[in-house]
Design a protein around this motif. Structure first.
Motif, PDB file in Angstrom:
ATOM      1  N   GLN A 141       0.835  -0.940   0.163  1.00 26.88           N
ATOM      2  CA  GLN A 141      -0.021  -0.196  -0.049  1.00 26.88           C
ATOM      3  C   GLN A 141       0.824   1.395  -0.063  1.00 26.88           C
ATOM      4  OE1 GLN A 141      -2.711  -0.259   3.357  1.00 26.88           O
ATOM      5  NE2 GLN A 141      -4.174  -1.742   2.106  1.00 26.88           N
ATOM      6  N   VAL A 142       0.379   2.230  -0.423  1.00 30.37           N
ATOM      7  CA  VAL A 142       0.959   3.623  -0.530  1.00 30.37           C
ATOM      8  C   VAL A 142       0.486   4.617   0.506  1.00 30.37           C
ATOM      9  CG1 VAL A 142       1.609   5.481  -2.090  1.00 30.37           C
ATOM     10  CG2 VAL A 142       1.385   3.365  -3.016  1.00 30.37           C
ATOM     11  N   GLN A 143       1.285   5.363   1.227  1.00 30.48           N
ATOM     12  CA  GLN A 143       0.598   6.415   2.196  1.00 30.48           C
ATOM     13  C   GLN A 143       0.955   7.782   1.285  1.00 30.48           C
ATOM     14  OE1 GLN A 143       2.765   5.303   5.511  1.00 30.48           O
ATOM     15  NE2 GLN A 143       0.866   4.495   6.336  1.00 30.48           N
ATOM     16  N   LEU A 144      -0.057   8.774   1.304  1.00 27.91           N
ATOM     17  CA  LEU A 144       0.084   9.934   0.595  1.00 27.91           C
ATOM     18  C   LEU A 144      -0.099  10.961   1.302  1.00 27.91           C
ATOM     19  CD1 LEU A 144      -2.608   8.301  -1.965  1.00 27.91           C
ATOM     20  CD2 LEU A 144      -0.134   8.644  -2.537  1.00 27.91           C
ATOM     21  N   VAL A 145       0.775  12.038   1.340  1.00 34.23           N
ATOM     22  CA  VAL A 145       0.580  13.346   2.068  1.00 34.23           C
ATOM     23  C   VAL A 145       0.487  14.624   0.861  1.00 34.23           C
ATOM     24  CG1 VAL A 145       1.570  14.881   3.642  1.00 34.23           C
ATOM     25  CG2 VAL A 145       1.663  12.475   3.834  1.00 34.23           C
ATOM     26  N   GLU A 146      -0.630  15.246   0.856  1.00 32.83           N
ATOM     27  CA  GLU A 146      -0.874  16.465  -0.065  1.00 32.83           C
ATOM     28  C   GLU A 146      -0.447  17.715   0.747  1.00 32.83           C
ATOM     29  OE1 GLU A 146      -3.998  13.119  -1.140  1.00 32.83           O
ATOM     30  OE2 GLU A 146      -3.322  14.135   0.865  1.00 32.83           O
ATOM     31  N   SER A 147       0.019  18.672  -0.147  1.00 29.80           N
ATOM     32  CA  SER A 147       0.309  19.924   0.564  1.00 29.80           C
ATOM     33  C   SER A 147       0.249  21.069  -0.722  1.00 29.80           C
ATOM     34  CB  SER A 147       1.758  20.029   1.081  1.00 29.80           C
ATOM     35  OG  SER A 147       2.789  19.485   0.085  1.00 29.80           O
ATOM     36  N   GLY A 148       0.337  22.145  -0.203  1.00 37.20           N
ATOM     37  CA  GLY A 148       0.270  23.180  -1.365  1.00 37.20           C
ATOM     38  C   GLY A 148      -1.056  24.096  -1.501  1.00 37.20           C
ATOM     39  N   GLY A 149      -1.940  23.674  -0.882  1.00 29.41           N
ATOM     40  CA  GLY A 149      -3.038  24.398  -1.149  1.00 29.41           C
ATOM     41  C   GLY A 149      -3.083  25.884  -0.436  1.00 29.41           C
ATOM     42  N   GLY A 150      -4.210  26.574  -0.906  1.00 25.84           N
ATOM     43  CA  GLY A 150      -4.326  27.788   0.131  1.00 25.84           C
ATOM     44  C   GLY A 150      -5.270  28.531  -0.495  1.00 25.84           C
ATOM     45  N   PHE A 151      -5.406  29.827  -0.310  1.00 27.79           N
ATOM     46  CA  PHE A 151      -6.566  30.804  -0.783  1.00 27.79           C
ATOM     47  C   PHE A 151      -6.110  31.796  -1.890  1.00 27.79           C
ATOM     48  CE2 PHE A 151     -10.831  33.012   0.063  1.00 27.79           C
ATOM     49  CZ  PHE A 151     -10.310  34.275  -0.262  1.00 27.79           C
ATOM     50  N   VAL A 152      -6.593  31.714  -2.993  1.00 29.98           N
ATOM     51  CA  VAL A 152      -6.262  32.742  -3.992  1.00 29.98           C
ATOM     52  C   VAL A 152      -7.294  33.392  -4.760  1.00 29.98           C
ATOM     53  CG1 VAL A 152      -3.879  31.345  -4.445  1.00 29.98           C
ATOM     54  CG2 VAL A 152      -5.961  30.858  -5.525  1.00 29.98           C
ATOM     55  N   GLN A 153      -6.974  34.463  -5.511  1.00 33.26           N
ATOM     56  CA  GLN A 153      -8.017  35.086  -6.115  1.00 33.26           C
ATOM     57  C   GLN A 153      -7.987  34.474  -7.571  1.00 33.26           C
ATOM     58  OE1 GLN A 153      -6.928  39.433  -6.022  1.00 33.26           O
ATOM     59  NE2 GLN A 153      -8.216  39.688  -4.258  1.00 33.26           N
ATOM     60  N   ALA A 154      -9.233  34.456  -8.047  1.00 32.35           N
ATOM     61  CA  ALA A 154      -9.388  34.196  -9.468  1.00 32.35           C
ATOM     62  C   ALA A 154      -8.419  34.513 -10.494  1.00 32.35           C
ATOM     63  CB  ALA A 154     -10.727  34.375 -10.122  1.00 32.35           C
ATOM     64  N   GLY A 155      -7.953  33.507 -11.258  1.00 33.34           N
ATOM     65  CA  GLY A 155      -6.810  34.108 -12.061  1.00 33.34           C
ATOM     66  C   GLY A 155      -5.265  33.715 -11.632  1.00 33.34           C
ATOM     67  N   GLY A 156      -5.154  33.502 -10.284  1.00 35.63           N
ATOM     68  CA  GLY A 156      -3.911  33.353  -9.662  1.00 35.63           C
ATOM     69  C   GLY A 156      -3.553  31.649  -9.815  1.00 35.63           C
ATOM     70  N   SER A 157      -2.526  31.396  -9.194  1.00 38.63           N
ATOM     71  CA  SER A 157      -1.845  30.007  -9.416  1.00 38.63           C
ATOM     72  C   SER A 157      -1.618  29.428  -8.318  1.00 38.63           C
ATOM     73  CB  SER A 157      -0.623  30.278 -10.267  1.00 38.63           C
ATOM     74  OG  SER A 157      -0.728  30.613 -11.674  1.00 38.63           O
ATOM     75  N   GLY A 188      -8.120  -0.639  -3.925  1.00 35.88           N
ATOM     76  CA  GLY A 188      -7.174  -1.252  -2.766  1.00 35.88           C
ATOM     77  C   GLY A 188      -5.812  -0.565  -2.599  1.00 35.88           C
ATOM     78  N   PHE A 189      -5.753   0.537  -3.123  1.00 42.71           N
ATOM     79  CA  PHE A 189      -4.577   1.404  -2.898  1.00 42.71           C
ATOM     80  C   PHE A 189      -4.139   1.403  -1.761  1.00 42.71           C
ATOM     81  CE2 PHE A 189      -5.251   5.580  -1.887  1.00 42.71           C
ATOM     82  CZ  PHE A 189      -6.445   6.066  -2.386  1.00 42.71           C
ATOM     83  N   GLY A 190      -5.155   1.476  -0.733  1.00 41.60           N
ATOM     84  CA  GLY A 190      -4.907   2.089   0.770  1.00 41.60           C
ATOM     85  C   GLY A 190      -5.941   3.036   0.897  1.00 41.60           C
ATOM     86  N   SER A 191      -5.264   4.122   1.776  1.00 46.50           N
ATOM     87  CA  SER A 191      -6.305   4.941   2.429  1.00 46.50           C
ATOM     88  C   SER A 191      -5.996   6.503   1.490  1.00 46.50           C
ATOM     89  CB  SER A 191      -6.253   5.241   3.605  1.00 46.50           C
ATOM     90  OG  SER A 191      -6.530   4.152   4.496  1.00 46.50           O
ATOM     91  N   TRP A 192      -7.121   7.221   1.383  1.00 49.56           N
ATOM     92  CA  TRP A 192      -6.883   8.645   1.033  1.00 49.56           C
ATOM     93  C   TRP A 192      -6.028   9.367   2.025  1.00 49.56           C
ATOM     94  CZ3 TRP A 192      -8.151   9.984  -3.938  1.00 49.56           C
ATOM     95  CH2 TRP A 192      -9.146   9.245  -4.637  1.00 49.56           C
ATOM     96  N   GLY A 193      -5.097  10.310   1.589  1.00 47.36           N
ATOM     97  CA  GLY A 193      -4.545  11.441   2.455  1.00 47.36           C
ATOM     98  C   GLY A 193      -5.542  12.332   2.861  1.00 47.36           C
TER      99      GLY A 193
END
Length: 122
Positions: free
Chosen positions: A1-17, A108-113
């Protein structure tokens, strides 16, 4: 199984990145196609982008084509999602997962992060 950790999200205005990262554990990471999925409030989780095990093929939902770019670094066990020209409708929690047939999460990959929240204001 694979364990996953997501990052990098945030609050942005429309048109942002934003650039999301997904760090995966396990020596078998490079064997998997990987996908980004998102879930907005009150909606089902949906496919956003996918990439083959070697990065040679990429897949995009129509809603993000031309704006989002997926990539991966197998040496770092990490998959990325570069999101440009963000729209309010991109607001969601973003998750990564190994990808199986039909651009679906691999069974069956495991659990969502925990996912990473992206909020785009108008």
């Amino acid at each position: 199984q694979v364990q996953l950790v997501e990052s990098g999200g945030g609050f942005v205005q429309a048109g942002g990145s934003l650039r999301l990262s997904c760090a995966a554990s396990g020596r078998t990471f490079s064997m998997y196609s990987m996908g980004w999925f998102r879930q907005a409030p009150g909606k089902e989780r949906e496919f956003v982008n996918g990439i083959s095990w070697d990065g040679g093929s990429t897949y995009y939902a129509d809603s993000v084509k031309g704006r989002f770019t997926i990539s991966r670094d197998n040496a770092k066990n990490t998959v990325y999602l570069q999101m440009n020209s963000l729209k309010p409708e991109d607001t969601a929690v973003y998750y990564c997962a190994p990808m199986g047939e039909g651009l679906l999460p691999l069974s069956g990959f495991g659990s969502w992060g925990q996912g990473t929240q992206v909020t785009v204001s108008s």
